[in-house]
Motif scaffolding. Structure first.
Motif, PDB file in Angstrom:
ATOM      1  N   PHE B  58       0.804  -1.219   0.000  1.00  0.00           N
ATOM      2  CA  PHE B  58       0.000   0.000   0.000  1.00  0.00           C
ATOM      3  C   PHE B  58       0.833   1.263   0.000  1.00  0.00           C
ATOM      4  O   PHE B  58       0.329   2.335  -0.326  1.00  0.00           O
ATOM      5  CB  PHE B  58      -1.008  -0.009   1.147  1.00  0.00           C
ATOM      6  CG  PHE B  58      -2.151  -0.933   0.858  1.00  0.00           C
ATOM      7  CD1 PHE B  58      -3.107  -0.583  -0.088  1.00  0.00           C
ATOM      8  CD2 PHE B  58      -2.236  -2.160   1.457  1.00  0.00           C
ATOM      9  CE1 PHE B  58      -4.132  -1.442  -0.396  1.00  0.00           C
ATOM     10  CE2 PHE B  58      -3.271  -3.027   1.154  1.00  0.00           C
ATOM     11  CZ  PHE B  58      -4.218  -2.668   0.224  1.00  0.00           C
ATOM     12  N   ARG B  59       2.116   1.155   0.363  1.00  0.00           N
ATOM     13  CA  ARG B  59       2.945   2.357   0.267  1.00  0.00           C
ATOM     14  C   ARG B  59       3.418   2.593  -1.148  1.00  0.00           C
ATOM     15  O   ARG B  59       3.852   3.677  -1.487  1.00  0.00           O
ATOM     16  CB  ARG B  59       4.162   2.236   1.190  1.00  0.00           C
ATOM     17  CG  ARG B  59       3.809   2.697   2.552  1.00  0.00           C
ATOM     18  CD  ARG B  59       4.946   3.069   3.406  1.00  0.00           C
ATOM     19  NE  ARG B  59       6.237   2.569   2.975  1.00  0.00           N
ATOM     20  CZ  ARG B  59       7.367   2.989   3.508  1.00  0.00           C
ATOM     21  NH1 ARG B  59       7.346   3.868   4.456  1.00  0.00           N
ATOM     22  NH2 ARG B  59       8.517   2.516   3.114  1.00  0.00           N
ATOM     23  N   TYR B  95      -5.264   3.092   2.648  1.00  0.00           N
ATOM     24  CA  TYR B  95      -4.071   3.689   2.063  1.00  0.00           C
ATOM     25  C   TYR B  95      -3.215   4.370   3.124  1.00  0.00           C
ATOM     26  O   TYR B  95      -1.986   4.330   3.059  1.00  0.00           O
ATOM     27  CB  TYR B  95      -4.471   4.716   1.000  1.00  0.00           C
ATOM     28  CG  TYR B  95      -3.301   5.397   0.348  1.00  0.00           C
ATOM     29  CD1 TYR B  95      -2.592   4.771  -0.671  1.00  0.00           C
ATOM     30  CD2 TYR B  95      -2.880   6.649   0.769  1.00  0.00           C
ATOM     31  CE1 TYR B  95      -1.503   5.378  -1.257  1.00  0.00           C
ATOM     32  CE2 TYR B  95      -1.790   7.265   0.180  1.00  0.00           C
ATOM     33  CZ  TYR B  95      -1.111   6.632  -0.824  1.00  0.00           C
ATOM     34  OH  TYR B  95      -0.021   7.228  -1.403  1.00  0.00           O
ATOM     35  N   PHE B  99       1.288   4.163   6.434  1.00  0.00           N
ATOM     36  CA  PHE B  99       2.097   5.330   6.793  1.00  0.00           C
ATOM     37  C   PHE B  99       2.034   5.569   8.290  1.00  0.00           C
ATOM     38  O   PHE B  99       3.028   5.917   8.923  1.00  0.00           O
ATOM     39  CB  PHE B  99       1.618   6.563   6.022  1.00  0.00           C
ATOM     40  CG  PHE B  99       1.847   6.451   4.543  1.00  0.00           C
ATOM     41  CD1 PHE B  99       3.094   6.691   4.000  1.00  0.00           C
ATOM     42  CD2 PHE B  99       0.835   6.051   3.701  1.00  0.00           C
ATOM     43  CE1 PHE B  99       3.331   6.564   2.656  1.00  0.00           C
ATOM     44  CE2 PHE B  99       1.056   5.919   2.345  1.00  0.00           C
ATOM     45  CZ  PHE B  99       2.306   6.169   1.817  1.00  0.00           C
ATOM     46  N   VAL B 149       1.487  12.653   8.807  1.00  0.00           N
ATOM     47  CA  VAL B 149       0.674  11.695   8.051  1.00  0.00           C
ATOM     48  C   VAL B 149      -0.746  12.245   7.886  1.00  0.00           C
ATOM     49  O   VAL B 149      -1.338  12.148   6.809  1.00  0.00           O
ATOM     50  CB  VAL B 149       0.645  10.326   8.758  1.00  0.00           C
ATOM     51  CG1 VAL B 149      -0.343   9.406   8.087  1.00  0.00           C
ATOM     52  CG2 VAL B 149       2.023   9.701   8.742  1.00  0.00           C
TER      53      VAL B 149
END
Lengths: 317, 216
Positions: B58-59, B95, B99, B149
């Motif tokens: 997902f990163r 998503y 993070f 973030v």
């Protein structure tokens, strides 16, 4: 596996670890299995008809068509073209902004600071829309300019942090051999800052590459738009998942490659702050524990640098 | 400027929609991210591997792709999931979570090893070391990167606006189409509303960072 947090496991702990491991694996496998099962099970359309599941060969036969692969090539080329041009411009903008931001004169420094805040604080997508509508540039330039400005602002801040982290002696040495302040910056400080920040710059370029996909929204036919809009409409929604999967795999492949490159560069340049951050290692949970986190051999500014750099790196886009 | 004044209620609604997207998906990402971070540092190899793969995937995938999947493919696979608002929240949460996980993990890694060694030396177990010694210190270090973030998430909600959701970006796009002569004012007003959120969050992050710097 050596971690400070627990001892080397004995027989009892090993057994327990194995049990949790098996249960955990089963749980994850069950979740993944459920997702795959949902994907693979036949689909009932709104009209009540049934279609085969998403992994059915009839949904994938378009990939035998050579024209489709040409489309993949074109889309990928468009994505890479935008990303390459935007990367070069972003680095140029970054260098420029880092200079203006550290200028001696307040008249230059203050507006630059405001501009940087503005560029970093607003969504790239809005910037693209702005350039597209106000400057009437067409979608390619809208994507490129917006990405160059936004990522340039972030690279500029990283470079500034890099210069700030250098030992003071570097600048003093440059000045004392008779270089002007500007040449000292260019010839002595800047090359070092750039090398030190290279991993973070590459990481930011990964973000830039990912963000070219916003072209899908503003109408630039990059990989996602070419595949989903042009080919998706042509082949019909029956092939939607297959087309999406290919785009997904391509993006993932390229970005993993670039991220890996960033890690290699970080290790090669021996940059402790960047390496630490990128590996997530060096701390309590790191596998190879070379030094404690706060490295006393480094100059004062480096702790602040590690913080600033890591913030820029982790804040995605 | 007239268009912005005339459509002030729409701007206010859009601002509220962006804020609620931010708050809900931010909370979701925080919960999911902490779980992923915990899995990543756990002694169980399979959980660790799963969390690593999840983070890497997902990163490295564009948000546009994730939201496209949520807005187009999920309703295609099962027509009963067609509430775009929920789907956008899902996409943003999933998503953002890696993070968050990375920020949490690097914060925990930022605690000096000697702290954990000292805790182990006086005989604390794994759970005690974490809850009594490492985490209280890590939380302080985690907050500034976490806020970053969330700043990124604020900006990312604009992408959700492109996929059938009404928020600041969608509002700006609609208004710009409607009032062709006032495009600049509309877009600048939208940018200012985003900046209100992101700059406020940034100031908080800076203040926290300064406080932490004294403690360190």
């Amino acid at each position: 596996m050596s971690s400070v947090l627990y001892d080397a496991p004995g027989p009892k702990a090993r057994r327990r670890s194995r049990i949790i491991s098996v249960v955990g694996t089963l749980f994850i496998a069950a979740v993944l299995g459920a997702v795959i099962w949902v994907f693979a099970s036949p689909r009932v359309t709104a009209g009540g008809a049934t279609q085969p599941g998403l992994f059915d060969p009839t949904r994938w036969d378009i990939f035998l068509d050579r024209a489709l692969w040409r489309g993949v090539g074109e889309g990928l080329a468009a994505t890479l073209r935008a990303a390459a041009l935007a990367s070069v411009l972003a680095i140029a903008v970054g260098v420029l902004l880092s200079f203006l931001r550290t200028a001696r004169s307040k008249i230059v420094r203050v507006p630059t600071t405001v501009l940087l805040e503005f560029l970093r604080g607003m969504p790239v997508l809005l910037m693209m829309l702005f350039i597209l509508l106000v400057m009437n540039t067409g979608s390619f330039l809208a994507v490129v300019i917006a990405l160059a400005l936004y990522n340039g602002a972030i690279i500029g801040e990283a470079l500034r942090a890099g210069v700030a982290s250098l030992p003071k002696g570097q600048r003093e040495a440059g000045l004392s051999v008779g270089l002007t302040p500007l040449r000292t910056r260019f010839l002595i400080e800047f090359p070092q800052a750039f090398r030190q920040m290279l991993p973070i710059i590459i990481a930011q370029l990964v973000v830039l590459l990912k963000d070219t996909s916003l072209g899908y929204i503003v109408g630039y036919p990059e990989l996602l738009r070419t595949m989903m809009q042009n080919y998706g409409t042509f082949f019909g929604s029956y092939y939607l998942f297959s087309l999406f999967f290919v785009v997904f795999a391509i993006y993932l492949g390229i970005n993993l490659l670039l991220s890996w490159l960033a890690r290699v560069v970080a290790r090669r340049t021996g940059n402790q702050a960047a390496t630490n951050f990128m590996n997530g290692g060096g701390g309590i949970f790191g596998r190879r524990r070379k030094k404690d986190f706060v490295d006393l051999s480094q100059p004062e500014g480096s702790v602040a640098l590690a913080g600033a750099a890591s913030n820029d790196f982790s804040s995605d886009n | 400027m007239d268009a912005v004044l005339a459509e002030l209620p729409a701007f206010a609604r859009a601002f509220g929609a962006t804020l609620s997207l931010l708050l809900i998906s931010g909370f979701g990402a925080l919960v999911l991210g902490v779980i992923i971070a915990a899995m990543r540092i756990s002694p169980v190899a399979s959980l660790r591997a799963f969390a690593t793969v999840y983070t890497e995937i997902f990163r490295n995938v564009p948000l546009t792709l994730v939201l496209f999947f949520c807005a187009t493919l999920i309703p295609y696979i099962n027509a009963s999931f067609s509430d775009y608002y929920v789907l956008a929240l899902l996409g943003l949460t999933v998503y953002t979570s890696p993070f968050v996980a990375e920020a949490v993990r690097s914060g925990i890694n930022g605690v000096a090893v000697g702290q954990a060694e000292a805790a182990r030396a006086i005989g604390l177990g794994f759970g005690q070391v974490l809850t009594l010694v490492v985490l209280p210190q890590a939380v302080r270090m985690v907050i500034p990167p976490l806020i970053n973030v969330f700043i990124a998430l604020t900006k990312n909600t604009s992408v959700a606006g492109a996929f059938f959701i009404f928020e600041l970006f969608a509002n700006a796009r609609g208004q710009a189409n409607q009032y062709g002569g006032d495009v600049i004012a509309i877009l600048v007003a939208t940018a200012v509303l985003y900046l209100v959120i992101t700059i406020t969050l940034g100031r908080i992050a800076e203040a926290v960072e300064r406080k932490v710097a004294v403690l360190r």
